[in-house]
Design an enzyme around this catalytic site. Structure first.
Site, PDB file in Angstrom:
ATOM      1  N   GLY A  63       0.803  -1.227   0.000  1.00 24.91           N
ATOM      2  CA  GLY A  63       0.000   0.000   0.000  1.00 24.91           C
ATOM      3  C   GLY A  63       0.828   1.266   0.000  1.00 24.91           C
ATOM      4  O   GLY A  63       0.267   2.361   0.095  1.00 24.91           O
ATOM      5  N   HIS A  91       7.720   6.902   5.817  1.00 26.77           N
ATOM      6  CA  HIS A  91       6.809   7.626   6.709  1.00 26.77           C
ATOM      7  C   HIS A  91       6.115   6.637   7.625  1.00 26.77           C
ATOM      8  O   HIS A  91       5.842   5.496   7.231  1.00 26.77           O
ATOM      9  CB  HIS A  91       5.780   8.437   5.920  1.00 26.77           C
ATOM     10  CG  HIS A  91       5.065   7.672   4.857  1.00 26.77           C
ATOM     11  ND1 HIS A  91       5.643   7.394   3.629  1.00 26.77           N
ATOM     12  CD2 HIS A  91       3.832   7.115   4.830  1.00 26.77           C
ATOM     13  CE1 HIS A  91       4.787   6.698   2.897  1.00 26.77           C
ATOM     14  NE2 HIS A  91       3.675   6.510   3.601  1.00 26.77           N
TER      15      HIS A  91
END
Ligand code: AMP
Length: 113
Positions: A92, A99
């Protein structure tokens, strides 16, 4: 995968963000497409494509990102949250600058989709 991502533009101030925190090593800001009532990201200023690209020398940085996100969450009086790091397209990952997602404010399901 280019080194110039939307997040590098946030780091150098080219595009704005709802900033929650900044220090020498990282920036935290609200996600523009929140998946929970609280959804913010913590990113390193150092250009790192993903967790799989981290080196031994990044160990302290990785801890700093987690600890910083935890401090932000606690500053919002949260005691439950989910942290997510998507690594690679199939997981994904859509922005190829490392991050950490911090999500909170609703019941989370397991396993994640
Ligand atoms: P991932 O799919 O794990 O790579 O997560 C990327 C996240 O970045 C998504 O949740 C997006 O909503 C978020 N995002 C993309 N562009 C921005 C932006 N300009 N400011 C804040 N969050 C963003």
């Amino acid at each position: 995968m280019s080194e110039t991502t939307i997040f590098s533009k946030i780091i150098n101030g080219e595009i704005p963000c709802e900033k929650l925190h900044e220090d020498d090593h990282c920036i935290a800001f609200n996600d523009t497409s929140p998946q929970a009532p609280v959804h913010f990201l913590v990113i390193p200023k150092k250009t790192i494509v993903s967790l799989s690209e981290c080196m031994q020398e990044d160990i302290n940085l990785l801890g700093h990102l987690l600890f910083t996100g935890s401090k932000i969450a606690k500053s919002k009086y949260l005691s439950n949250w989910r942290t997510v790091i998507n690594t690679g397209e199939e997981s994904g990952q859509t922005v190829f600058h490392l991050h950490i997602h911090f999500l909170s404010g609703r019941k989370m399901n397991w396993p994640p989709g």
